[in-house]
Design a protein around this motif. Structure first.
Motif, PDB file in Angstrom:
ATOM      1  N   PHE A  92       0.832  -1.205   0.000  1.00  0.00           N
ATOM      2  CA  PHE A  92       0.000   0.000   0.000  1.00  0.00           C
ATOM      3  C   PHE A  92       0.868   1.258   0.000  1.00  0.00           C
ATOM      4  CE2 PHE A  92      -3.402  -2.561   2.514  1.00  0.00           C
ATOM      5  CZ  PHE A  92      -3.700  -3.299   1.385  1.00  0.00           C
ATOM      6  N   ARG A  93       1.946   1.213   0.774  1.00  0.00           N
ATOM      7  CA  ARG A  93       2.860   2.368   0.807  1.00  0.00           C
ATOM      8  C   ARG A  93       3.540   2.549  -0.543  1.00  0.00           C
ATOM      9  NH1 ARG A  93       4.091   0.127   5.954  1.00  0.00           N
ATOM     10  NH2 ARG A  93       5.997  -0.826   5.123  1.00  0.00           N
ATOM     11  N   ARG A  94       3.936   1.445  -1.156  1.00  0.00           N
ATOM     12  CA  ARG A  94       4.624   1.539  -2.455  1.00  0.00           C
ATOM     13  C   ARG A  94       3.699   2.112  -3.515  1.00  0.00           C
ATOM     14  NH1 ARG A  94       8.579   1.078  -5.678  1.00  0.00           N
ATOM     15  NH2 ARG A  94       8.849  -0.405  -7.388  1.00  0.00           N
ATOM     16  N   SER A  95       2.459   1.686  -3.501  1.00  0.00           N
ATOM     17  CA  SER A  95       1.485   2.233  -4.446  1.00  0.00           C
ATOM     18  C   SER A  95       1.377   3.745  -4.296  1.00  0.00           C
ATOM     19  CB  SER A  95       0.120   1.574  -4.210  1.00  0.00           C
ATOM     20  OG  SER A  95      -0.881   2.184  -4.983  1.00  0.00           O
ATOM     21  N   ALA A  96       1.346   4.214  -3.044  1.00  0.00           N
ATOM     22  CA  ALA A  96       1.244   5.658  -2.792  1.00  0.00           C
ATOM     23  C   ALA A  96       2.499   6.392  -3.244  1.00  0.00           C
ATOM     24  CB  ALA A  96       0.986   5.900  -1.309  1.00  0.00           C
ATOM     25  N   VAL A  97       3.664   5.810  -2.968  1.00  0.00           N
ATOM     26  CA  VAL A  97       4.929   6.436  -3.362  1.00  0.00           C
ATOM     27  C   VAL A  97       5.027   6.546  -4.882  1.00  0.00           C
ATOM     28  CG1 VAL A  97       7.431   6.065  -3.439  1.00  0.00           C
ATOM     29  CG2 VAL A  97       6.208   5.812  -1.282  1.00  0.00           C
ATOM     30  N   LEU A  98       4.499   5.557  -5.575  1.00  0.00           N
ATOM     31  CA  LEU A  98       4.526   5.574  -7.043  1.00  0.00           C
ATOM     32  C   LEU A  98       3.508   6.556  -7.623  1.00  0.00           C
ATOM     33  CD1 LEU A  98       4.905   1.738  -7.701  1.00  0.00           C
ATOM     34  CD2 LEU A  98       6.581   3.492  -8.296  1.00  0.00           C
ATOM     35  N   GLY A  99       2.670   7.096  -6.770  1.00  0.00           N
ATOM     36  CA  GLY A  99       1.703   8.087  -7.226  1.00  0.00           C
ATOM     37  C   GLY A  99       0.492   7.507  -7.918  1.00  0.00           C
ATOM     38  N   VAL A 100       0.207   6.234  -7.672  1.00  0.00           N
ATOM     39  CA  VAL A 100      -0.921   5.580  -8.338  1.00  0.00           C
ATOM     40  C   VAL A 100      -2.225   6.103  -7.763  1.00  0.00           C
ATOM     41  CG1 VAL A 100      -2.084   3.373  -8.690  1.00  0.00           C
ATOM     42  CG2 VAL A 100       0.408   3.531  -8.901  1.00  0.00           C
ATOM     43  N   ARG A 101      -3.135   6.485  -8.654  1.00  0.00           N
ATOM     44  CA  ARG A 101      -4.414   7.053  -8.232  1.00  0.00           C
ATOM     45  C   ARG A 101      -5.598   6.152  -8.575  1.00  0.00           C
ATOM     46  NH1 ARG A 101      -1.555   9.298  -5.535  1.00  0.00           N
ATOM     47  NH2 ARG A 101      -0.918  11.493  -5.460  1.00  0.00           N
ATOM     48  N   GLY A 102      -5.376   5.124  -9.353  1.00  0.00           N
ATOM     49  CA  GLY A 102      -6.459   4.227  -9.730  1.00  0.00           C
ATOM     50  C   GLY A 102      -5.912   2.896 -10.185  1.00  0.00           C
ATOM     51  N   PHE A 103      -6.777   1.899 -10.195  1.00  0.00           N
ATOM     52  CA  PHE A 103      -6.351   0.545 -10.538  1.00  0.00           C
ATOM     53  C   PHE A 103      -7.159   0.027 -11.733  1.00  0.00           C
ATOM     54  CE2 PHE A 103      -6.414   1.054  -5.841  1.00  0.00           C
ATOM     55  CZ  PHE A 103      -5.069   1.297  -5.693  1.00  0.00           C
ATOM     56  N   PRO A 104      -6.484  -0.745 -12.588  1.00  0.00           N
ATOM     57  CA  PRO A 104      -5.059  -1.095 -12.552  1.00  0.00           C
ATOM     58  C   PRO A 104      -4.191   0.008 -13.166  1.00  0.00           C
ATOM     59  CG  PRO A 104      -6.052  -2.075 -14.479  1.00  0.00           C
ATOM     60  CD  PRO A 104      -7.170  -1.372 -13.739  1.00  0.00           C
ATOM     61  N   THR A 105      -2.933   0.023 -12.752  1.00  0.00           N
ATOM     62  CA  THR A 105      -1.936   0.898 -13.364  1.00  0.00           C
ATOM     63  C   THR A 105      -0.707   0.061 -13.679  1.00  0.00           C
ATOM     64  OG1 THR A 105      -2.671   2.923 -12.236  1.00  0.00           O
ATOM     65  CG2 THR A 105      -0.385   2.848 -12.976  1.00  0.00           C
TER      66      THR A 105
END
Length: 205
Positions: free
Chosen positions: A160-173
């Motif tokens: 979850f932290r990695r997703s946030a660090v990568l700047g992901v705003r929606g799934f899938p990316t």
């Protein structure tokens, strides 16, 4: 360079993207794929599926646009409405399967979505991970033990932290990551050919 696939196992659009992910991975066997759980249904969003009134309409659109299959058992699940989608448990399961066969993470992530969206198996149930592992020819006992371990919880939180660090705003990316360079390849949906063209421009093989 590697691919980073940020998804949620309980996300219908991620399920629709599964064939594209499998095709891209098969076309680029030398390109590692890191699978990251995004955590769509956590905290206050961890509620009975009936509270997401748009689910059936969204699934119809996903099926039409991507060809994704939603099984009869899953349709009964949404009609009942009491099932709670727990992305934290699903992320623990993804981490467990990833631990047992890290080189097959993308394949196993798509298999996990199939058993929910086609067979309606709960991603909070250890038996689900036993089935996915057995079907893939993996050590099922190891998969269940990994799912139930404290390390799986830690891995889910790290995802979850990695997703946030990568700047992901929606799934899938789907991202291409080369050192510090992060290039978005797909968000929501894309064809394998569209992704291929971007990978070629980035110099991937």
């Amino acid at each position: 360079m590697k691919l980073v696939y940020v998804f949620d196992a309980y996300c219908g659009w991620s399920h629709g993207f599964s064939p594209t992910l499998r095709e891209v991975a098969s076309r680029h066997p030398g390109l590692p794929v890191e699978v990251v759980s995004g955590g769509l249904f956590t905290g206050s969003r961890r509620v009975p599926i009936r509270e997401f009134g748009h689910v059936q309409g969204a699934n119809a659109a996903i099926a039409e646009l991507t060809g994704a299959r939603f099984g009869e058992a899953y349709e009964r699940l949404t009609a009942d409405g009491s099932f709670v989608m727990d992305s934290e448990a699903a992320a623990r399961g993804v981490a467990a399967l990833r631990q047992v066969a890290p080189e097959r993470a993308a394949e196993l992530a798509t298999a996990l979505q199939d058993v929910f969206y086609v067979d309606r198996l709960s991603l909070s149930d250890p038996a689900t991970y036993r089935k996915v592992a057995e079907d893939a020819g993996l050590d099922a006992d190891a998969a269940v033990a990994a799912f139930e371990s404290p390390e799986a919880q830690q891995a889910a939180e790290a995802d979850f932290r990695r997703s946030a660090v990568l700047g992901v705003r929606g799934f899938p990316t789907l991202l291409a990551v080369d050192g510090d360079r992060v290039t978005p390849l797909a968000q929501g949906r894309a064809t394998a050919d569209e992704i291929d063209r971007q990978l070629t421009a980035l110099g991937a093989r």
